[in-house]
Enzyme design. Structure first.
Site, PDB file in Angstrom:
ATOM      1  N   LYS A 274     -52.059 -20.405 -22.373  1.00  0.00           N
ATOM      2  CA  LYS A 274     -51.464 -21.213 -21.299  1.00  0.00           C
ATOM      3  C   LYS A 274     -50.224 -21.936 -21.828  1.00  0.00           C
ATOM      4  O   LYS A 274     -50.322 -22.759 -22.736  1.00  0.00           O
ATOM      5  CB  LYS A 274     -52.494 -22.219 -20.769  1.00  0.00           C
ATOM      6  CG  LYS A 274     -51.953 -23.220 -19.748  1.00  0.00           C
ATOM      7  CD  LYS A 274     -53.048 -24.163 -19.220  1.00  0.00           C
ATOM      8  CE  LYS A 274     -52.481 -25.273 -18.341  1.00  0.00           C
ATOM      9  NZ  LYS A 274     -53.504 -26.239 -17.872  1.00  0.00           N
ATOM     10  N   ASP A 279     -47.386 -30.798 -17.393  1.00  0.00           N
ATOM     11  CA  ASP A 279     -48.267 -30.786 -16.223  1.00  0.00           C
ATOM     12  C   ASP A 279     -48.299 -32.164 -15.561  1.00  0.00           C
ATOM     13  O   ASP A 279     -49.038 -33.052 -15.990  1.00  0.00           O
ATOM     14  CB  ASP A 279     -49.684 -30.359 -16.651  1.00  0.00           C
ATOM     15  CG  ASP A 279     -50.624 -30.220 -15.456  1.00  0.00           C
ATOM     16  OD1 ASP A 279     -50.148 -30.297 -14.308  1.00  0.00           O
ATOM     17  OD2 ASP A 279     -51.835 -30.013 -15.692  1.00  0.00           O
ATOM     18  N   LYS A 286     -50.913 -36.408 -11.053  1.00  0.00           N
ATOM     19  CA  LYS A 286     -51.828 -37.067 -11.996  1.00  0.00           C
ATOM     20  C   LYS A 286     -51.530 -38.564 -12.035  1.00  0.00           C
ATOM     21  O   LYS A 286     -50.404 -38.974 -11.765  1.00  0.00           O
ATOM     22  CB  LYS A 286     -51.604 -36.500 -13.407  1.00  0.00           C
ATOM     23  CG  LYS A 286     -52.179 -35.131 -13.631  1.00  0.00           C
ATOM     24  CD  LYS A 286     -52.005 -34.717 -15.074  1.00  0.00           C
ATOM     25  CE  LYS A 286     -52.558 -33.322 -15.313  1.00  0.00           C
ATOM     26  NZ  LYS A 286     -54.015 -33.219 -15.150  1.00  0.00           N
ATOM     27  N   ASP A 297     -49.684 -29.471 -22.694  1.00  0.00           N
ATOM     28  CA  ASP A 297     -50.423 -28.492 -21.892  1.00  0.00           C
ATOM     29  C   ASP A 297     -50.013 -27.044 -22.212  1.00  0.00           C
ATOM     30  O   ASP A 297     -50.476 -26.110 -21.577  1.00  0.00           O
ATOM     31  CB  ASP A 297     -50.222 -28.804 -20.400  1.00  0.00           C
ATOM     32  CG  ASP A 297     -51.431 -28.426 -19.555  1.00  0.00           C
ATOM     33  OD1 ASP A 297     -52.511 -28.220 -20.124  1.00  0.00           O
ATOM     34  OD2 ASP A 297     -51.278 -28.321 -18.317  1.00  0.00           O
ATOM     35  N   ASP A 357     -53.143 -29.442  -9.194  1.00  0.00           N
ATOM     36  CA  ASP A 357     -53.320 -29.788 -10.607  1.00  0.00           C
ATOM     37  C   ASP A 357     -54.216 -28.774 -11.325  1.00  0.00           C
ATOM     38  O   ASP A 357     -54.268 -28.761 -12.551  1.00  0.00           O
ATOM     39  CB  ASP A 357     -53.903 -31.205 -10.713  1.00  0.00           C
ATOM     40  CG  ASP A 357     -53.753 -31.792 -12.107  1.00  0.00           C
ATOM     41  OD1 ASP A 357     -53.017 -31.196 -12.914  1.00  0.00           O
ATOM     42  OD2 ASP A 357     -54.371 -32.842 -12.376  1.00  0.00           O
ATOM     43  N   GLU A 359     -53.664 -25.800 -12.051  1.00  0.00           N
ATOM     44  CA  GLU A 359     -52.585 -24.802 -12.069  1.00  0.00           C
ATOM     45  C   GLU A 359     -52.723 -23.798 -13.200  1.00  0.00           C
ATOM     46  O   GLU A 359     -52.225 -22.684 -13.104  1.00  0.00           O
ATOM     47  CB  GLU A 359     -51.219 -25.511 -12.163  1.00  0.00           C
ATOM     48  CG  GLU A 359     -50.770 -25.906 -13.579  1.00  0.00           C
ATOM     49  CD  GLU A 359     -51.698 -26.884 -14.293  1.00  0.00           C
ATOM     50  OE1 GLU A 359     -52.405 -27.628 -13.605  1.00  0.00           O
ATOM     51  OE2 GLU A 359     -51.741 -26.889 -15.541  1.00  0.00           O
ATOM     52  N   ARG A 361     -55.219 -22.078 -14.310  1.00  0.00           N
ATOM     53  CA  ARG A 361     -55.924 -20.857 -13.921  1.00  0.00           C
ATOM     54  C   ARG A 361     -55.043 -19.961 -13.053  1.00  0.00           C
ATOM     55  O   ARG A 361     -55.195 -18.742 -13.055  1.00  0.00           O
ATOM     56  CB  ARG A 361     -57.246 -21.229 -13.233  1.00  0.00           C
ATOM     57  CG  ARG A 361     -57.100 -22.036 -11.986  1.00  0.00           C
ATOM     58  CD  ARG A 361     -58.375 -22.775 -11.583  1.00  0.00           C
ATOM     59  NE  ARG A 361     -58.588 -23.993 -12.351  1.00  0.00           N
ATOM     60  CZ  ARG A 361     -59.637 -24.805 -12.211  1.00  0.00           C
ATOM     61  NH1 ARG A 361     -60.593 -24.517 -11.350  1.00  0.00           N
ATOM     62  NH2 ARG A 361     -59.754 -25.880 -12.950  1.00  0.00           N
TER      63      ARG A 361
HETATM   64  N1  BES Z   1     -53.952 -29.549 -18.028  1.00  0.00           N
HETATM   65  C1  BES Z   1     -55.032 -30.041 -17.258  1.00  0.00           C
HETATM   66  C2  BES Z   1     -56.317 -30.192 -18.052  1.00  0.00           C
HETATM   67  C3  BES Z   1     -56.367 -31.304 -19.072  1.00  0.00           C
HETATM   68  C4  BES Z   1     -56.761 -32.567 -18.697  1.00  0.00           C
HETATM   69  C5  BES Z   1     -56.093 -31.049 -20.380  1.00  0.00           C
HETATM   70  C6  BES Z   1     -56.850 -33.566 -19.652  1.00  0.00           C
HETATM   71  C7  BES Z   1     -56.191 -32.043 -21.331  1.00  0.00           C
HETATM   72  C8  BES Z   1     -56.551 -33.308 -20.955  1.00  0.00           C
HETATM   73  C9  BES Z   1     -55.325 -29.103 -16.095  1.00  0.00           C
HETATM   74  O1  BES Z   1     -54.243 -28.430 -15.585  1.00  0.00           O
HETATM   75  C10 BES Z   1     -55.896 -29.955 -15.015  1.00  0.00           C
HETATM   76  O2  BES Z   1     -55.197 -30.812 -14.552  1.00  0.00           O
HETATM   77  N2  BES Z   1     -57.135 -29.720 -14.657  1.00  0.00           N
HETATM   78  C11 BES Z   1     -57.792 -30.504 -13.671  1.00  0.00           C
HETATM   79  C12 BES Z   1     -58.609 -29.580 -12.820  1.00  0.00           C
HETATM   80  C13 BES Z   1     -59.167 -30.240 -11.584  1.00  0.00           C
HETATM   81  C14 BES Z   1     -58.057 -30.572 -10.624  1.00  0.00           C
HETATM   82  C15 BES Z   1     -60.153 -29.303 -10.957  1.00  0.00           C
HETATM   83  C16 BES Z   1     -58.686 -31.515 -14.396  1.00  0.00           C
HETATM   84  O3  BES Z   1     -59.294 -31.164 -15.395  1.00  0.00           O
HETATM   85  O4  BES Z   1     -58.733 -32.649 -13.947  1.00  0.00           O
HETATM   86 ZN    ZN Z   2     -52.630 -28.112 -16.912  1.00  0.00          ZN
HETATM   87 ZN    ZN Z   3     -53.199 -29.600 -14.105  1.00  0.00          ZN
END
Ligand code: BES
Ligand code: ZN
Ligand code: ZN
Length: 514
Positions: A274, A279, A286, A297, A357, A359, A361
């Site tokens: 990735k 992000d 966020k 990210d 968010d 994204e 996947r």
């Molecule tokens: N890049 C984030 C995941 C992340 C969060 C990595 C904190 C490291 C620290 C990812 O893109 C994301 O935002 N995932 C969301 C998914 C949710 C919206 C289902 C998450 O984990 O909150």
């Molecule tokens: Zn992300």
């Molecule tokens: Zn995200």
């Protein structure tokens, strides 16, 4: 980019060494003087008797030969001598490796603080590991612990440490074995540092274009072939996931492809990372606190390019490797993807985006589907900072591992243990996949709060078909990874050394019974 540190095996007599620091290791023994090199016994004995140094992990003793007359006795020519504790002799080779890596990290950290330029380290005699293995782990620890990222500091700060320029390794035994171990440690250690460098770069510098430039640079240096899919190519072939995530951005996306081929009919491993260069969450923005960390990210992409650097240097004879890094940032510009939008991935599957968010996947799905169609790999490993949920489950100590193939899991876990980058497997299954059912499209991109790491992997699983595949959720380990001497604050470079270990002795996966 990268550190300018050099590492050499030397036959120079240690008494003749006139550099800044000469280091020995000592092994802890119950109620006995720690086991150490004959030449430092005299220094160590009184300190051990006083109870101040037992040889336990992280024990560190510094002496100035000139001031205690040791210069005369042993004719030591260097300014400082240090003894580092390794701890008790551990049972398993992996634990022994880690002891040496930790010692390397301690040595480098201390040496940096004295602004030492030239350091000689005596590779200790440790039962249970070959000389080559000992040299490898020590070298890894030295290089990882010597890492600094201060290119944006413009002031000559008193507190600024400066990395060691040269490490010399001295040891008892075959210099060929030592050089072999050193090379392995150096290849993996420097590649992990390169991954840290990419991650440390801020989002305004490390853009998708930089990923492409870095891959091109690797292809210029090593026998690797680089190909970049541009936005127009993505439009042509229908990569609706990457394009959707990129809609709110000011910079175009890239799909970076780096290939290593043996020219033989060897199994092909596909690595996917990735490469989300920042992000923000997009329209599903966020919270502000901690958002700056989202420049990390892209650590999955950085790990994959780091692994390709090792592949380029070592050129494993029996495996073909393809690295894919889908790269974009996730921003909320006027044209940004919106919650409720429906997108079409490469291969035709449609997704209702309920949260912009989630994204990672979306960009990985296109890369996986296109990679399988184009290169028909025998196995796939993806690395991604995919979910905050993995931190809730495993903290910052283990990478989440989800897979459709038990042999692949075994191999990744084994390589992870050897590299001290431990994994923990989480399940997949139809009950989790069901959480991704949408009323209006084939899938939705979020399966609710429960089992967030698993449903994220279940989303990816929709795009890999029957190909043996493992997904590594490195959100908890890519930075803030378990604190230790050779893992400084900031990005860890996790995944690079595990992948290096995996490709070094890759064998074809057994065919699945029908
Ligand atoms: N890049 C984030 C995941 C992340 C969060 C990595 C904190 C490291 C620290 C990812 O893109 C994301 O935002 N995932 C969301 C998914 C949710 C919206 C289902 C998450 O984990 O909150
Ligand atoms: Zn992300
Ligand atoms: Zn995200």
């Amino acid at each position: 980019m990268g550190t300018k540190t050099t590492l050499h095996v030397t036959g120079e007599k240690i008494e003749k060494f006139t550099g800044d620091l000469l280091v020995f290791c000592a092994i802890e023994r119950p109620d006995r003087m720690p086991f150490c090199d004959e030449r430092v016994k005299k220094i160590l004995q009184p300190v051990w008797k006083s109870g101040d140094f037992t040889g336990k992990k992280d024990d560190y003793l510094l002496v100035y030969p000139a001031s205690i007359g040791m210069g005369k006795i042993h004719r030591f020519g260097c300014r400082r001598i240090a003894v580092v504790g390794l701890g008790k002799p551990e049972d398993t080779p992996n634990e022994l490796r880690e002891q040496l890596r930790l010692a390397g990290g301690t040595i480098a950290t201390k040496a940096k603080s004295y602004k030492a330029q030239k350091v000689m380290v005596v590779v200790p005699d440790v039962a249970g590991l070959s000389l080559s293995e000992r040299t490898e782990s020590l070298s890894e620890g030295l290089l990882l612990g010597n890492y600094c990222f201060d290119k944006y500091k413009t002031k000559d700060d008193e507190d600024l440490t400066s990395p060691v320029k040269t490490f010399l390794l001295s040891g008892n035994g075959s210099s060929t074995a030592m050089r072999h171990g050193m090379t392995l440690g150096k290849n993996a250690g420097l590649a992990a540092c390169a991954a840290r460098d990419m991650a440390n770069e801020p989002g305004n510098v490390w853009t998708p274009e930089k990923f492409a430039d870095h891959a091109k640079q690797l292809a210029g240096e090593y026998p690797l072939k680089c190909r970049i899919l541009e936005k127009k190519d993505m439009k042509k072939i229908g990569m609706g996931g990457i394009l959707a995530v990129n809609q709110g951005s000011a910079v175009p996306p890239k799909l970076v492809i780096l290939r290593y081929t043996t020219g033989k009919k060897n199994p092909t491993l596909m690595l996917v990372g990735k490469g989300l260069t920042f992000d923000s969450g997009g329209v599903s923005l966020k919270p502000a606190a901690g958002m700056e960390d989202m420049k990390y990210d892209m650590c999955g992409g950085a790990a994959v390019l780091g692994a390709m650097e090792v592949v380029g240097r070592e050129q494993p004879p029996d495996i073909n490797i393809i690295a894919l890094v889908p790269a974009t940032d996730n921003m909320s510009g006027a044209a940004a993807l919106k919650p409720g939008d429906i997108i079409k991935h490469f291969g035709g599957k449609t997704t209702e985006v309920v949260n912009t968010d989630a994204e990672g996947r979306l960009i990985l799905a296109d890369a996986l589907a296109w990679g399988i169609k184009t290169y028909a790999p025998d196995a796939i490993i993806d690395l991604a900072t995919l979910t905050g949920a993995v931190i809730m489950g495993l903290g910052h100590h283990r990478t989440g591992l989800l897979s459709n193939n038990d042999t692949l899991v075994e191999r990744i876990c084994r390589a992870g243990e050897q590299a001290a980058e431990p994994f923990w497997r989480l399940p997949l299954g139809p009950e989790y996949s069901k959480q991704l059912k949408s009323e209006v499209a084939d899938l939705k991109n979020v399966g609710g709060r429960p089992a967030g790491t698993i449903t994220a992997a279940a989303y990816l699983q929709e795009f890999v078909g029957k190909t043996p595949w493992a997904h590594c959720d490195i959100a908890g380990t890519a930075w803030d990874f378990t604190e230790k001497s050779y893992i400084p604050k900031g990005p860890s470079g996790v995944g690079v050394r595990t992948l290096a270990g995996l490709v070094r002795d890759w064998a074809p996966l057994p065919k699945k019974k029908k």
